[in-house]
Enzyme design. Sequence first.
Site, short mmCIF file in Angstrom:
data_model
loop_
_atom_site.label_atom_id
_atom_site.label_comp_id
_atom_site.label_asym_id
_atom_site.label_seq_id
_atom_site.Cartn_x
_atom_site.Cartn_y
_atom_site.Cartn_z
CD GLU A 10 -3.27 0.82 2.04
OE1 GLU A 10 -3.92 1.52 1.74
OE2 GLU A 10 -2.96 0.29 2.86
CG HIS B 266 -4.24 5.82 0.00
ND1 HIS B 266 -4.48 6.59 1.50
CD2 HIS B 266 -4.34 4.59 0.60
CE1 HIS B 266 -4.58 5.81 2.30
NE2 HIS B 266 -4.59 4.27 1.92
CG HIS C 143 -9.46 2.01 1.40
ND1 HIS C 143 -8.98 3.02 0.67
CD2 HIS C 143 -8.25 1.56 2.14
CE1 HIS C 143 -7.87 3.51 1.45
NE2 HIS C 143 -7.54 2.53 2.00
CG ASP D 139 -7.69 -0.73 5.63
OD1 ASP D 139 -6.41 -1.04 5.62
OD2 ASP D 139 -7.92 0.54 5.57
#
Length: 386
Positions: free
Chosen positions: A132, A199, A220, A277
């Site tokens: 990530e 992100h 997400h 997560d």
Amino acid sequence: MNDSLYIKGATVSLPSGSEKRDIVVEDGRITGLPARYANIKELPEIDAEGLTVLPGFIDVHTHGGAGIDVNAADEEGLRTIGRFFASQGVTGWLCSVLTDTPEQTLWCMEQARKVIEGGPYDGAPLLGIHLEGPCLSSEYKGAMPEHLLMHEASVDLFRTYQEASGGHVRYTTLAPEIPGVEDLIPQLNALGITCAIGHSGAGYDESITCIDAGAAAITHCGNACRLFHQHNPAIFGAGLETDVYVEAICDGRHLHPGSVRLYLKAKGWDHVVAITDSIMAAGLPDGEYKLGVNDVVVVDGDAKLASTGVRAGSTLTLAQALRNIMAFADTDVDHAVRLMSDNPARLIGFAGKGRIACGSDADLTLVDASYEVVRTIVGGRTVYQA
């Protein structure tokens, strides 16, 4: 023969829906689904009367659990996480390495490689690594350490990580607006890495460009990303409009139940991937914890950065996510379980996993009438029993 068995009397969640079937497992694979008792090979039996057998759960985005943070987890620490996940019905997972120093990330690659290549143990197998970052937006960094983010994409760093991992980096999250990401995506695909975008404050056009370049998912979706606007649908709109997968944290905090229903309405039941997560606090009481280099405080099960109050991962498990999705969408277990079995298996390319069918791996989760996990089977071997 410890990976061969006969499961009798169960309700089995098949791709076509639930049916009363027995399950024949030989050498870790499903070889038969007889409609009535037929243990003609006299295999060891499991009496599953009153239980439902589901395809095993796969979590492709998690930072830990049971008091262990992935970024600090040695070989045994990763197995401790896997044992906890097995108790939650998980039969495979990716360890999500939060953006960290290159030195610490390389150490994480080495620990993960040892577990992945170390063979079966009494827990959910580690199937690969999710990076990530570090090519993520400062504006939408969430819990990512600002000073460690990369502001120009480099295939060299990812190649170094992939070599150190033994080729086990399977998934990564990239922000489309970082210079070089569009060109990086096909290069990472060539290294065997599925790319997600997230992100990110990317606009719609940037996001579509990366999807066209080979990005397969939105990390997400709805969290740590620019949201929908009628004049610029952004990464959020691009995710819902196209055929990519969208990750969803179905804890009722990260997404309103109506948002989960919206994703299912827009994407269908085969392109939403339930993730946890989760952080090291999953399975533990409220208190003070870590997420990578960050200090995290958990209150009422809600994890937030101690410094800013920004939400930092979750304490969710996939077993709870299953029950949540059934409630949020007013649906049956056969639909809900797709989000954590077949869908993540297809996203990452885990052939033979994610469904109960002849020829598939015997990765199975047995639940009771309340959908609580009572047994988890990986490759025909029981790795958890309540």
